[in-house]
Design an enzyme around this catalytic site. Structure first.
Site, short mmCIF file in Angstrom:
data_model
loop_
_atom_site.label_atom_id
_atom_site.label_comp_id
_atom_site.label_asym_id
_atom_site.label_seq_id
_atom_site.Cartn_x
_atom_site.Cartn_y
_atom_site.Cartn_z
N ARG A 1 -32.54 96.74 -44.82
CA ARG A 1 -31.70 95.30 -44.91
C ARG A 1 -30.16 95.94 -44.50
NH1 ARG A 1 -34.38 93.66 -50.42
NH2 ARG A 1 -36.16 92.33 -49.50
N GLU B 1 -36.61 90.77 -43.25
CA GLU B 1 -36.30 91.84 -44.41
C GLU B 1 -35.69 91.26 -45.51
OE1 GLU B 1 -35.13 95.56 -42.97
OE2 GLU B 1 -36.09 95.39 -41.18
N ILE C 1 -17.35 76.65 -29.01
CA ILE C 1 -16.11 77.04 -28.03
C ILE C 1 -16.51 76.93 -26.53
CG2 ILE C 1 -14.60 78.90 -27.35
CD1 ILE C 1 -14.24 79.59 -30.28
N SER D 1 -45.80 91.97 -45.02
CA SER D 1 -45.76 90.65 -45.02
C SER D 1 -47.30 90.15 -44.72
CB SER D 1 -44.99 89.76 -44.20
OG SER D 1 -43.67 89.92 -44.53
N SER E 1 -32.31 84.69 -46.94
CA SER E 1 -31.13 84.61 -47.69
C SER E 1 -31.32 84.27 -49.19
CB SER E 1 -30.14 83.73 -47.03
OG SER E 1 -29.93 84.25 -45.82
N1 CAA Z 1 -35.84 100.18 -54.83
C1 CAA Z 1 -37.10 100.54 -55.75
N2 CAA Z 1 -37.83 100.18 -56.61
C2 CAA Z 1 -37.49 98.67 -56.92
C3 CAA Z 1 -36.72 97.96 -56.05
C4 CAA Z 1 -35.88 98.53 -55.06
N3 CAA Z 1 -34.83 98.14 -54.45
N4 CAA Z 1 -36.76 96.68 -56.63
C5 CAA Z 1 -37.44 96.60 -57.67
N5 CAA Z 1 -38.10 97.78 -57.90
C6 CAA Z 1 -39.17 98.34 -58.73
C7 CAA Z 1 -38.93 97.22 -59.96
O1 CAA Z 1 -38.02 98.20 -60.73
C8 CAA Z 1 -40.35 97.20 -60.53
O2 CAA Z 1 -40.81 98.57 -60.93
P1 CAA Z 1 -41.46 98.51 -62.55
O3 CAA Z 1 -42.81 97.85 -62.05
O4 CAA Z 1 -41.69 100.00 -62.91
O5 CAA Z 1 -40.76 97.87 -63.33
C9 CAA Z 1 -40.97 97.18 -59.23
O6 CAA Z 1 -40.49 97.69 -58.12
C10 CAA Z 1 -41.63 95.76 -58.76
O7 CAA Z 1 -40.47 95.05 -58.95
P2 CAA Z 1 -40.04 93.51 -59.24
O8 CAA Z 1 -40.96 93.07 -60.47
O9 CAA Z 1 -38.67 93.12 -59.09
O10 CAA Z 1 -41.17 92.73 -58.10
P3 CAA Z 1 -41.36 91.06 -57.57
O11 CAA Z 1 -42.95 91.21 -57.27
O12 CAA Z 1 -40.76 90.44 -58.72
O13 CAA Z 1 -40.80 91.06 -56.24
C11 CAA Z 1 -38.74 90.62 -54.64
C12 CAA Z 1 -39.44 91.35 -56.09
C13 CAA Z 1 -37.35 91.07 -54.52
C14 CAA Z 1 -38.77 89.10 -54.67
C15 CAA Z 1 -39.66 91.43 -53.69
O14 CAA Z 1 -40.96 90.92 -53.51
C16 CAA Z 1 -38.96 91.04 -52.38
O15 CAA Z 1 -38.02 91.84 -52.00
N6 CAA Z 1 -39.54 90.22 -51.28
C17 CAA Z 1 -39.02 89.98 -50.08
C18 CAA Z 1 -40.15 90.68 -49.08
C19 CAA Z 1 -39.35 91.17 -47.80
O16 CAA Z 1 -38.16 91.51 -47.59
N7 CAA Z 1 -40.15 90.97 -46.87
C20 CAA Z 1 -39.76 91.67 -45.75
C21 CAA Z 1 -40.87 92.05 -44.83
S1 CAA Z 1 -40.36 93.40 -43.63
C22 CAA Z 1 -39.70 92.62 -42.24
O17 CAA Z 1 -39.23 91.60 -42.06
C23 CAA Z 1 -39.71 93.81 -41.30
C24 CAA Z 1 -39.49 93.08 -39.85
O18 CAA Z 1 -40.24 92.84 -39.20
C25 CAA Z 1 -37.90 93.59 -39.27
#
Ligand code: CAA
Length: 389
Positions: A250, A370, A344, A133, A373
């Site tokens: 997750r 991560e 409670i 992030s 929701s």
């Molecule tokens: N595993 C492997 N590959 C994946 C995947 C997965 N789960 N999900 C998507 N991909 C691939 C896709 O197939 C795509 O591949 P191609 O380019 O070859 O088609 C590529 O990855 C890009 O995927 P998207 O086009 O779906 O990407 P997007 O830009 O539309 O984003 C999103 C998708 C789901 C919104 C993603 O940005 C997301 O998960 N956002 C949330 C971020 C997040 O969870 N941040 C948490 C920060 S870490 C944290 O919080 C740690 C902490 O402190 C505890």
């Protein structure tokens, strides 16, 4: 009081049951008794991670040749649930190290990278942090701006990252950077950056609502040179690594949500049995019983979804949908359960002498980090729609 977790214990292997017992004992003896103190001090001593390492919790899934326990993802998840039941602020540091960072090195790392990091990471000598992030890119993670320009045999990093768990004491960081801005999320690379790299610093500690004892900070890169040998996976293929690692992560956050919920539930049951109003224990009132019944059912459902996702991971299957379902349901259930546990307790739930106040605050983040929701809904819907094609 310990209510036997409703886990399908019979379905766990001997090794999985043993690691759960060890984690439960560590949580009861070392995490629960210190959780309030560390919450108030907003700090956890590094020695506690060392103790966890000695019991194998920093390397549950590492191959034995690197000093790990060599267990599967389900064993890891049942252990993480127990640690969260003891102290979620501690557990998050352990899960980031294990499932966001080190499992990535195991999966995508070169032989040299595995040799350099895993043994020390298993022993707790080195702790890992994961950094995706930025202030301007949270949910839209693929729009990150932190730049890594190739220069000879190095990358030169400029920019900053936000909300990095473990940042204040981590020894190495899995950082996602833009190596080809014009390619957007197809121009992101994963780099392993060591603490002390010239031009790399960590910012001030964030003061948080919950999991206050976990260490969350900004990372700042100012012409920081990182050797190309520190690239994890291939150049410009880092975004898929980020998302693969988040599938793992997750499920551990789902386990965290279950652990917090279990702790809050146990407190609520004990309190309802001993608190008397109108001449009887409040557990005898049907409105209390309805809450307890909902809480128990929610915990079972959350745990089953979490274990299902973990079992799929143990088999090496991609389980993006099941990981998001577990995270979504468990985090929302945990918030409902902590809300009711506090209710409670009445007035006693609102003061710090009773731990439900902390559980209520700690559960909140499970719906945010991560992937919020909202993002979990989006991912599940995408998967469901793709399956229906
Ligand atoms: N595993 C492997 N590959 C994946 C995947 C997965 N789960 N999900 C998507 N991909 C691939 C896709 O197939 C795509 O591949 P191609 O380019 O070859 O088609 C590529 O990855 C890009 O995927 P998207 O086009 O779906 O990407 P997007 O830009 O539309 O984003 C999103 C998708 C789901 C919104 C993603 O940005 C997301 O998960 N956002 C949330 C971020 C997040 O969870 N941040 C948490 C920060 S870490 C944290 O919080 C740690 C902490 O402190 C505890």
């Amino acid at each position: 009081m310990t209510i036997e977790a409703s886990a399908p214990a019979g379905e766990l292997s001997e090794a999985q049951r043993m690691v759960r017992e060890a984690a439960r004992e560590f949580a009861e003896k070392r995490l629960k008794p210190t959780a309030r103190k560390f919450d108030e001090e907003e700090k956890i001593p590094r020695e506690l991670y060392q103790e966890a390492a000695e019991l194998g919790f920093l390397a549950v899934m590492f191959p034995e040749e690197y000093g790990g326990l060599g267990l599967d993802y389900l064993a890891y998840v049942v252990a993480m649930e127990e640690l969260a039941r003891g102290n979620a602020a501690f557990q998050v540091g352990v899960t980031v190290h294990n499932s966001l960072v080190c499992s990535g090195i195991i999966k995508f790392g070169t032989a040299q990278q595995k040799e350099k990091y895993l043994r020390k990471a298993a022993k707790g000598e080195w702790i890992g942090a994961y950094s995706l992030s930025e202030q301007g890119s949270g949910t839209d993670a693929g729009s990150l701006k932190c730049r890594a320009a190739a220069q000879g045999d190095c990358y030169v990093l400029n920019g900053s990252k936000a909300w990095v768990t473990n940042a204040g004491f981590a020894d190495f960081f899995l950082v996602f950077v833009s190596t080809a801005p014009e390619l957007k999320n197809k121009g992101i690379s994963a780099l392993l950056v060591d603490k002390g790299a010239p031009g790399f610093s960590v910012g001030k500690k964030e003061l948080k609502l919950g999991i206050k004892a976990s260490d969350t900070r900004e990372l700042i890169f100012n012409n920081c040179r990182v050797p190309k040998s520190q690239l994890l996976g291939k150049e410009n293929e880092g975004f898929k690594i980020a998302l693969t690692q988040l599938d793992n992560g997750r499920v551990s956050i789902a386990a965290q949500a279950v652990g917090i919920a279990q702790a809050a539930f146990e407190e609520a049951v004990a309190y309802a049995k001993q608190r008397r109003q109108f001449g009887k224990a409040i557990a005898e009132f049907q409105l209390t019983q309805a809450k307890l019944a909902r809480m128990a059912t929610d915990i079972d459902a959350a745990r089953l979804l979490t274990y299902r996702a973990a079992s799929l991971m143990s088999r090496g299957a991609r389980c993006t949908k099941q990981a998001s379902m577990a995270k979504l349901f468990a985090s929302q259930a945990s918030n409902r359960i902590c809300f009711d546990a506090l209710q409670i307790h009445g007035g006693n739930g609102f003061v710090r002498e009773f731990p439900v106040e902390r559980y209520f605050r700690d559960a909140r983040i499970t719906e945010i980090y991560e992937g919020t929701s909202e993002v979990q809904h989006l991912i599940i819907a995408r998967e469901v729609l793709a399956e229906a094609r």
